[in-house]
Design an enzyme around this catalytic site. Sequence first.
Site, mmCIF file in Angstrom:
data_model
loop_
_atom_site.group_PDB
_atom_site.id
_atom_site.type_symbol
_atom_site.label_atom_id
_atom_site.label_comp_id
_atom_site.label_asym_id
_atom_site.label_seq_id
_atom_site.Cartn_x
_atom_site.Cartn_y
_atom_site.Cartn_z
ATOM 1 N N HIS A 138 11.220 7.392 -0.991
ATOM 2 C CA HIS A 138 10.387 6.187 -1.626
ATOM 3 C C HIS A 138 10.718 4.741 -0.992
ATOM 4 O O HIS A 138 10.342 3.728 -1.451
ATOM 5 C CB HIS A 138 10.420 6.039 -2.973
ATOM 6 C CG HIS A 138 9.607 7.360 -3.743
ATOM 7 N ND1 HIS A 138 8.859 7.257 -4.987
ATOM 8 C CD2 HIS A 138 9.611 8.466 -3.245
ATOM 9 C CE1 HIS A 138 8.451 8.472 -5.356
ATOM 10 N NE2 HIS A 138 8.961 9.407 -4.207
ATOM 11 N N ASP A 181 0.959 15.492 -0.998
ATOM 12 C CA ASP A 181 0.479 13.969 -0.893
ATOM 13 C C ASP A 181 1.382 13.097 -0.640
ATOM 14 O O ASP A 181 2.738 13.542 -0.334
ATOM 15 C CB ASP A 181 0.225 13.828 -2.529
ATOM 16 C CG ASP A 181 1.271 13.986 -3.429
ATOM 17 O OD1 ASP A 181 1.877 15.016 -3.129
ATOM 18 O OD2 ASP A 181 1.390 13.403 -4.518
ATOM 19 N N GLU A 233 1.546 15.639 -6.480
ATOM 20 C CA GLU A 233 2.619 15.572 -7.193
ATOM 21 C C GLU A 233 3.107 14.336 -7.417
ATOM 22 O O GLU A 233 3.981 14.049 -8.839
ATOM 23 C CB GLU A 233 3.766 16.223 -6.200
ATOM 24 C CG GLU A 233 5.099 16.599 -6.975
ATOM 25 C CD GLU A 233 5.907 15.243 -7.106
ATOM 26 O OE1 GLU A 233 6.830 15.257 -8.184
ATOM 27 O OE2 GLU A 233 6.046 14.479 -6.115
ATOM 28 N N GLU A 234 2.746 13.386 -6.760
ATOM 29 C CA GLU A 234 3.361 11.894 -7.045
ATOM 30 C C GLU A 234 2.672 11.044 -8.268
ATOM 31 O O GLU A 234 3.012 9.883 -8.385
ATOM 32 C CB GLU A 234 3.254 10.989 -5.912
ATOM 33 C CG GLU A 234 4.151 11.699 -4.461
ATOM 34 C CD GLU A 234 5.543 11.392 -4.939
ATOM 35 O OE1 GLU A 234 6.021 10.744 -5.859
ATOM 36 O OE2 GLU A 234 6.498 11.725 -3.984
#
Length: 384
Positions: free
Chosen positions: A357, A77, A135-136
């Site tokens: 990020h 993802d 996962e995020e």
Amino acid sequence: MTSLVTPDLEARAIAWRRHLHQHPELSFQEHETSSFLFELLGGLDGIELDRPTETSLVATMRTGRPGKTLALRADIDALPIQEETGLEFASQNPGVMHACGHDGHTAMLLATLNALHERRDELSGEIRFIFQHAEELGPGGAGQLVEMGVMDGVDLVVGAHLFSLDPLGKVGVLSGPHTAAADVFEIEIRGKGGHGAAPHESVDPVTAAAQVVSGLQHVVSRVVDPIERAVVSVTKIHAGTADNIIPEAVELGGTVRTFTAEVRTAVREAMERFARGIAEAHGCTSTFTYEEGYDSVVNDEEASALVEAAVREELGDDAFFVPPPIMGGEDFSAYLKAAPGSFFIVGAGGKDRHPHHHPRFDWDESAMRNGIAVFTRLALDYLK
């Protein structure tokens, strides 16, 4: 270059990574990504494909010979970030970006599958290649896949993460706690609103909330053993609608990071106690909400030794390093509740790179061959 990763395989991994980078999808929305993987792997003989959820894929390689079961995992993802890298293969989906390396993780696992497929006659047992969604975003895809039986019968599970701030050519393996438990909290401080010019006729929740923010900083410094690690960060404050109105309430929110269950509990209890006591001292009331997120990733010692051996064998002793624990969260911890395993780090840049990020996050694609080499060597040694 290691013999396990041919120039052709590395070139394919880079092409896969760039395709994935151009077409990122958010957590629980990875429909095109999982379909791309399904179509890519559908032509390989002896590979069983399963879609446990609508946006994940598990590819199983059965050797037909008795042996152990190894699981290798990649997350697929992306993040809700507008990309600013200027790369020729930048995201084509506005507001969505692979800003954490998951496109590389997926490409590395695809390449590992292909490398092992060519050498499957050397293996016994079974390999499950887990292309995990979400996962995020909690509750995370890993726990969902474990509940659906993806880890049933697995003897060892291994995952990896590309790190843009670690030097290219280095691979880090750590035994014990690696990533922190990642929790979130919300605190509402409620008073009595009124005119900003007559604060004595109100019960001001803003001044109380300011003291709560300061007080929470003492949880780590005065409640947690200095030898332990913990983080309490207030990241959100919402209050008020005008400059001459004292609001009725203030909302605070943030994150807590810990490594052990004992510290996790102590921090949570202290935070609630501090918030309640400070609010009451100001004549306010408080409401405390705490949600546990991913557990700490705690690498198994024997599993980490296997990964370390693969690093040293394929990349040399100089490539190996022991990374420090990090306060980031990772839902790989869910797999470690079902089987022993290890989560290792692949250096993909250096200090001049942007952090994860970040809208300009990028990493050196040549790092993938190190991850592929370690995954492949580990499987060959473990299932020989």
